[in-house]
Design an enzyme around this catalytic site. Sequence first.
Site, PDB file in Angstrom:
ATOM      1  CB  CYS A 116      -0.958   0.006   1.188  1.00  0.00           C
ATOM      2  SG  CYS A 116      -2.250  -1.235   1.007  1.00  0.00           S
ATOM      3  CG  HIS A 256      -3.217   3.656   2.411  1.00  0.00           C
ATOM      4  ND1 HIS A 256      -3.582   3.364   1.119  1.00  0.00           N
ATOM      5  CD2 HIS A 256      -3.282   2.476   3.100  1.00  0.00           C
ATOM      6  CE1 HIS A 256      -3.862   2.074   1.039  1.00  0.00           C
ATOM      7  NE2 HIS A 256      -3.686   1.507   2.221  1.00  0.00           N
ATOM      8  CG  ASN A 286      -6.770  -0.435   0.950  1.00  0.00           C
ATOM      9  OD1 ASN A 286      -6.094   0.084   0.060  1.00  0.00           O
ATOM     10  ND2 ASN A 286      -6.233  -0.982   2.022  1.00  0.00           N
TER      11      ASN A 286
HETATM   12  O1  UT7 Z   1      -3.924  -1.044   3.470  1.00  0.00           O
HETATM   13  C1  UT7 Z   1      -3.006  -1.886   4.074  1.00  0.00           C
HETATM   14  C2  UT7 Z   1      -3.042  -1.817   5.545  1.00  0.00           C
HETATM   15  N1  UT7 Z   1      -4.275  -2.341   6.045  1.00  0.00           N
HETATM   16  C3  UT7 Z   1      -4.915  -1.738   7.035  1.00  0.00           C
HETATM   17  O2  UT7 Z   1      -4.481  -0.700   7.485  1.00  0.00           O
HETATM   18  C4  UT7 Z   1      -6.133  -2.427   7.603  1.00  0.00           C
HETATM   19  C5  UT7 Z   1      -6.065  -2.463   9.098  1.00  0.00           C
HETATM   20  N2  UT7 Z   1      -7.132  -3.235   9.720  1.00  0.00           N
HETATM   21  C6  UT7 Z   1      -8.429  -2.855   9.695  1.00  0.00           C
HETATM   22  O3  UT7 Z   1      -8.798  -1.914   9.025  1.00  0.00           O
HETATM   23  C7  UT7 Z   1      -9.397  -3.594  10.571  1.00  0.00           C
HETATM   24  O4  UT7 Z   1      -8.691  -4.435  11.447  1.00  0.00           O
HETATM   25  C8  UT7 Z   1     -10.463  -4.437   9.800  1.00  0.00           C
HETATM   26  C9  UT7 Z   1     -11.434  -3.522   9.091  1.00  0.00           C
HETATM   27  C10 UT7 Z   1      -9.775  -5.343   8.815  1.00  0.00           C
HETATM   28  C11 UT7 Z   1     -11.250  -5.287  10.786  1.00  0.00           C
HETATM   29  O5  UT7 Z   1     -11.850  -4.468  11.769  1.00  0.00           O
HETATM   30  P1  UT7 Z   1     -11.687  -4.781  13.315  1.00  0.00           P
HETATM   31  O6  UT7 Z   1     -12.480  -3.790  14.047  1.00  0.00           O
HETATM   32  O7  UT7 Z   1     -10.218  -4.862  13.620  1.00  0.00           O
HETATM   33  O8  UT7 Z   1     -12.382  -6.165  13.440  1.00  0.00           O
HETATM   34  P2  UT7 Z   1     -11.811  -7.530  14.067  1.00  0.00           P
HETATM   35  O9  UT7 Z   1     -10.899  -8.190  13.113  1.00  0.00           O
HETATM   36  O10 UT7 Z   1     -11.322  -7.250  15.456  1.00  0.00           O
HETATM   37  O11 UT7 Z   1     -13.143  -8.362  14.182  1.00  0.00           O
HETATM   38  C12 UT7 Z   1     -14.179  -8.010  15.113  1.00  0.00           C
HETATM   39  C13 UT7 Z   1     -15.356  -8.943  14.907  1.00  0.00           C
HETATM   40  C14 UT7 Z   1     -14.955 -10.421  14.856  1.00  0.00           C
HETATM   41  O12 UT7 Z   1     -15.990 -11.180  15.475  1.00  0.00           O
HETATM   42  P3  UT7 Z   1     -15.823 -11.688  16.967  1.00  0.00           P
HETATM   43  O13 UT7 Z   1     -14.585 -12.527  17.008  1.00  0.00           O
HETATM   44  O14 UT7 Z   1     -15.726 -10.444  17.819  1.00  0.00           O
HETATM   45  O15 UT7 Z   1     -17.086 -12.471  17.189  1.00  0.00           O
HETATM   46  C15 UT7 Z   1     -14.919 -10.728  13.392  1.00  0.00           C
HETATM   47  O16 UT7 Z   1     -15.153 -12.087  13.114  1.00  0.00           O
HETATM   48  O17 UT7 Z   1     -15.978  -8.666  13.649  1.00  0.00           O
HETATM   49  C16 UT7 Z   1     -16.060  -9.876  12.868  1.00  0.00           C
HETATM   50  N3  UT7 Z   1     -15.934  -9.539  11.465  1.00  0.00           N
HETATM   51  C17 UT7 Z   1     -16.976  -9.180  10.711  1.00  0.00           C
HETATM   52  N4  UT7 Z   1     -18.290  -9.038  10.982  1.00  0.00           N
HETATM   53  C18 UT7 Z   1     -19.096  -8.632   9.995  1.00  0.00           C
HETATM   54  C19 UT7 Z   1     -14.817  -9.508  10.705  1.00  0.00           C
HETATM   55  N5  UT7 Z   1     -15.127  -9.138   9.450  1.00  0.00           N
HETATM   56  C20 UT7 Z   1     -16.454  -8.923   9.432  1.00  0.00           C
HETATM   57  C21 UT7 Z   1     -17.351  -8.522   8.428  1.00  0.00           C
HETATM   58  N6  UT7 Z   1     -18.651  -8.389   8.744  1.00  0.00           N
HETATM   59  N7  UT7 Z   1     -16.947  -8.244   7.166  1.00  0.00           N
END
Ligand code: UT7
Length: 331
Positions: A116, A256, A286
């Site tokens: 990225c 970004h 993204n």
């Molecule tokens: O561009 C390159 C660099 N990349 C980045 O900078 C991305 C950085 N990361 C992020 O933007 C975030 O971590 C994400 C958007 C990818 C994920 O968001 P998060 O708030 O960190 O979610 P999480 O991974 O902690 O997941 C929280 C919950 C989980 O459920 P449980 O374990 O709490 O029951 C996931 O399974 O949300 C669930 N989950 C979803 N729910 C609905 C994960 N993806 C989804 C989804 N829809 N698409």
Amino acid sequence: MSKITAAITAVGGYVPDYVLTNQILETMVDTNDEWITTRTGIKERRILKDKDKGTSFLAIEAAKDLLKKNNTDPSEIDMVILATATPDMPVASTGAYVATEIGAVNAFSYDLSAACSSFLFGMSVAAKYIESGSYKKVLLIGADKMSSILDYTDRTTCIIFGDGAGAALFEPNNEGLGVQDEFLRSDGGGREFLKIDAGGSLLPPSEETLKNNQHVVFQDGKTVFKFAVTKMADVSEKMLVRNNITGDDLDWLVPHQANNRIIEATARRMKLPEDKVMKNIHRYGNTTSATLPLCLFDYEKKLKKGDNLVFASFGGGFTWGAIYLKWAYNS
Ligand code: UT7
């Protein structure tokens, strides 16, 4: 003799027509519009549906848009840098193909890959070629067909990314406008957290890798988020402090577009109001190497000569950094 600085003198952009909305994604994986919107800020993204078109198609369209708008003769371009994480194919330089297709017959070209941060690092490279006095017109394109490396059954990645391309022309400036300062970093310890396991020299394609679904993006979102939110804010603030400018003096943050929460945290650290932050994550998601130039493409008309811009990115590798640039033209 005054120092040559490298200014952006034109921008272009392209996104494919097909719009993949959160509502459509709700029918594909276990997700919902509310989760995607609040956790990422994304409402829709563009997808290149044509099976026979790769990243080069997106890059060529963005470059052509720039050339047409700016009335630039492609044969005058000295070099083309294609910033991308999704080249058309391994080995053959996609940048070389793009340069030929747009008529940059007197240019040399190559791909630059830093996930990225590819476009940000490309800005540094383009600027150095100009500042050296060796070249007069450097075309930097950021393009990615992210849909080609995603698993559309994995809700943790497929909701985030989109396809697109943006381009910027770098030329010498004798008024001191253009790139002023940069701070670029990488940390290879991050490669386990955002990667595609197979298809490279470490783990070549095989029946096994296909069966194990190892040719698609894997991201440990939480870990990447933690690094991204800290590092992007750190380097952006550094650009202000090191150059003796405050949030008041800054006209635009060009961040970004990975997650709206990361963008907002960076802006908060810089004490910037929302109307000084370029954002299009809600429309494109993204787009990896294309986020920064697509911001310029969308906001070009609002930019004024002399405006202070800080660009910032964070990506796989890990790679991250910030660049301070003075805008060089009114459109
Ligand atoms: O561009 C390159 C660099 N990349 C980045 O900078 C991305 C950085 N990361 C992020 O933007 C975030 O971590 C994400 C958007 C990818 C994920 O968001 P998060 O708030 O960190 O979610 P999480 O991974 O902690 O997941 C929280 C919950 C989980 O459920 P449980 O374990 O709490 O029951 C996931 O399974 O949300 C669930 N989950 C979803 N729910 C609905 C994960 N993806 C989804 C989804 N829809 N698409």
